[in-house]
Enzyme design. Structure first.
Site, short mmCIF file in Angstrom:
data_model
loop_
_atom_site.label_atom_id
_atom_site.label_comp_id
_atom_site.label_asym_id
_atom_site.label_seq_id
_atom_site.Cartn_x
_atom_site.Cartn_y
_atom_site.Cartn_z
N TYR A 23 -3.48 0.23 9.66
CA TYR A 23 -3.52 -0.49 8.46
C TYR A 23 -2.18 -0.06 7.59
O TYR A 23 -1.50 -1.11 7.23
CB TYR A 23 -4.66 -0.03 7.54
CG TYR A 23 -4.53 -0.13 5.91
CD1 TYR A 23 -4.59 -1.45 5.74
CD2 TYR A 23 -4.02 0.48 5.13
CE1 TYR A 23 -4.40 -1.67 4.18
CE2 TYR A 23 -3.96 0.34 3.77
CZ TYR A 23 -3.97 -0.93 3.44
OH TYR A 23 -3.77 -1.30 1.99
N LYS A 37 1.25 -3.01 6.87
CA LYS A 37 1.60 -3.15 5.46
C LYS A 37 3.11 -2.90 5.50
O LYS A 37 3.93 -3.68 4.96
CB LYS A 37 1.09 -2.11 4.60
CG LYS A 37 -0.43 -2.68 3.91
CD LYS A 37 -0.36 -4.21 3.48
CE LYS A 37 -1.85 -4.36 3.02
NZ LYS A 37 -1.82 -5.64 2.13
N SER A 92 0.75 -1.44 -0.03
CA SER A 92 -0.13 -0.18 -0.06
C SER A 92 0.72 1.30 -0.11
O SER A 92 2.08 1.25 0.66
CB SER A 92 -0.96 -0.03 1.16
OG SER A 92 -1.56 1.24 1.63
#
Length: 355
Positions: free
Chosen positions: A162, A166, A136
């Protein structure tokens, strides 16, 4: 029947939005596809198989193998690997909503980080070391200047669990490659895919409450929700709303297929590579709303709310490296993205549900 040069490709999260479009491209490239998904965000169709997978088969005229598996269940992963001679794993399965990750950090670390550790462990046990990982743009944090290029530092000032999940996963994968040079890993940093398959058969229609901009914008245009919530209009951007890179989901899927071709072309010796998959320019929330209104001839009512925790003002990619090394770039226009998005929703007013 696949060609003699075909690969057996395992796609994790293959029933999802990006995963289903990816499966189409991989099948059309002549490979065999196995899909695993825990169906947390999928509508089940005939035979207990997600409807999106039925539609992948309809588009391509080919069949896929499907297993309902959660990547946090390592024994279930081992069972799948014992059934097939897998050549490459395309790993898309993840939790992916920035705002939700602030509220559910443990879930995000469990699925995104531990789940990926499980996959790598089982791959190692089967001596299969070709992995394409869906990362991401959030790994760049909010301190880097745009456009984001792959050589920028990562892991600094990441504002959401999040993004951190990643980043931690990327770090683990880099360490694995550093320790064992026989691994081939391509880390693809996605931006914000939008649109749908031009057939109108595949698109994004979450089974729960939509968590991203365009999925909610469509619902507002259709009158299914009273208005779209725009989080923040006081960013340092031309109109005050957040600016993002929004590649067409089919372009993104073709980027994944190009990464697979990179592993093939290098005879399984490409090592560790990292690429941005984005258009290379940003659009504000209000620009995206205006584009959807034009494509749909509908008004998108919206209200301005406070910024969400974890959001940043502007990020978009520099995709030059993907063009140089993969021969890939995003080609579909913003008008095409919105037209395909609207086409899917008008053909599927209830998503993948029959009624």
């Amino acid at each position: 029947m696949a060609s003699k040069d075909s690969r057996c490709v395992l796609v994790t999260g293959g029933a999802g939005y990006i995963g289903s479009h990816c499966a189409v491209e991989i099948l059309q490239a002549g490979h065999d596809v196995i899909i695993i998904d825990n169906c947390c965000n999928a509508v089940t169709g005939t035979g207990g198989i997600p409807e999106s997978i039925h539609r992948v088969c309809q588009i391509t005229g080919k069949q896929v193998k499907y297993h309902q598996v959660d990547i946090v269940d390592i024994e279930a992963l081992r069972d799948v690997f014992s059934k097939y001679s897998i050549d490459v794993v395309i790993h898309l399965a993840a939790l992916k909503a920035v705002g939700e990750s602030v509220k559910r950090p443990l879930d995000y670390y469990k699925v995104n980080f531990i789940g990926t550790c499980n996959i790598v462990q089982v791959m190692k046990e089967h001596n299969m070391k070709n992995l394409i990982f869906s990362s991401s743009a959030t790994v760049y944090g909010h301190s880097n200047a745009v456009p984001f290029v792959e050589t920028l530092p990562t892991g600094i000032d990441i504002t959401s669990p999040y993004g951190k999940s990643k980043y931690f996963t990327e770090t683990m994968l880099k360490d694995v490659c550093s320790q064992d040079k026989s691994w081939n890993m391509i880390l693809l940093r996605y931006f914000n895919p939008v649109g749908a398959h031009p057939s109108g058969l595949l698109g994004e229609y979450p089974s729960g409450t939509p968590k991203n901009l365009m999925a909610n914008a469509v619902q507002a245009a259709l009158g299914n929700i009273p208005h779209l919530k725009v989080f923040g209009n006081d960013y340092d951007t031309p109109d005050g709303t957040g600016v993002r890179d929004y590649p067409h989901v089919v372009d993104l899927a073709q980027g994944i297929a190009a990464a697979l071709a990179k592993i093939e072309d290098n005879n399984n010796s490409c090592g560790l590579r990292i690429y941005n998959l984005g258009e290379g320019r940003g659009y504000s929330v209000l620009e995206m709303i205006a584009a959807l209104e034009k494509a749909s001839a509908k008004k998108v009512p919206y209200v301005i709310e406070k910024r969400r925790p974890g959001d940043i003002g502007t990020f978009y990619s520099d995709p030059t490296l993907a063009w140089k090394e993969l021969g890939w770039k995003a080609t579909r226009s913003l008008e095409e993205r919105c037209k395909d998005l609207w086409h899917f929703h008008t053909m599927n007013p209830h998503g993948y549900l029959k009624n």
